[in-house]
Design a protein around this motif. Sequence first.
Motif, PDB file in Angstrom:
ATOM      1  N   ARG A   1      13.289  -5.901   4.775  1.00 42.27           N
ATOM      2  CA  ARG A   1      12.048  -5.167   4.930  1.00 42.27           C
ATOM      3  C   ARG A   1      11.103  -5.380   3.758  1.00 42.27           C
TER       4      ARG A   1
ATOM      5  N   ASP B   1       8.073   0.643   6.202  1.00 45.56           N
ATOM      6  CA  ASP B   1       8.732  -0.628   5.930  1.00 45.56           C
ATOM      7  C   ASP B   1       8.522  -1.518   7.137  1.00 45.56           C
ATOM      8  N   TYR B   2       8.148  -2.743   6.901  1.00 48.72           N
ATOM      9  CA  TYR B   2       7.888  -3.706   7.971  1.00 48.72           C
ATOM     10  C   TYR B   2       8.887  -4.848   7.862  1.00 48.72           C
TER      11      TYR B   2
ATOM     12  N   ARG C   1       8.381  -1.804  12.441  1.00 46.56           N
ATOM     13  CA  ARG C   1       8.190  -0.982  11.252  1.00 46.56           C
ATOM     14  C   ARG C   1       8.959   0.327  11.398  1.00 46.56           C
TER      15      ARG C   1
END
Length: 125
Positions: free
Chosen positions: A118, A93-94, A38
């Motif tokens: 993401r 954001d992952y 992340r």
Amino acid sequence: QVHLEESGGGLVEAGDSLRLTCTASGDTFSDYAMAWFRQAPGKGRQFVAGISWNGETTSYLDSVEGRFTVSRDNAGSTVYLQMNSLRPEDTADYWCAAARTRAGVPTNPIMFRSEGRRTQVTVSS
């Protein structure tokens, strides 16, 4: 090279849960250790969780240990990140990433050569 696609991000309140899903294609999924990373606005990337090719070994960022669970389904070429008790500081954001190895969960981010696009997770207080 495996192709990765994430889904499941969104806007939630503190204390809520979300599950991120990452689906792989293009190569033998069980040849890869998988991880979730992340990046929060203005900050560097963080390793969040990782899982070995067979699911027997997992690794977590200290701040998510006990709240997040990484799992995988090799038959479905999918890796999951179940996120419970979400906090505003989990906002980021992952994305998922793959490392072609059957030797546990890599600690060197360079080994994760395939990354998905993401998905945004926002946790309001």
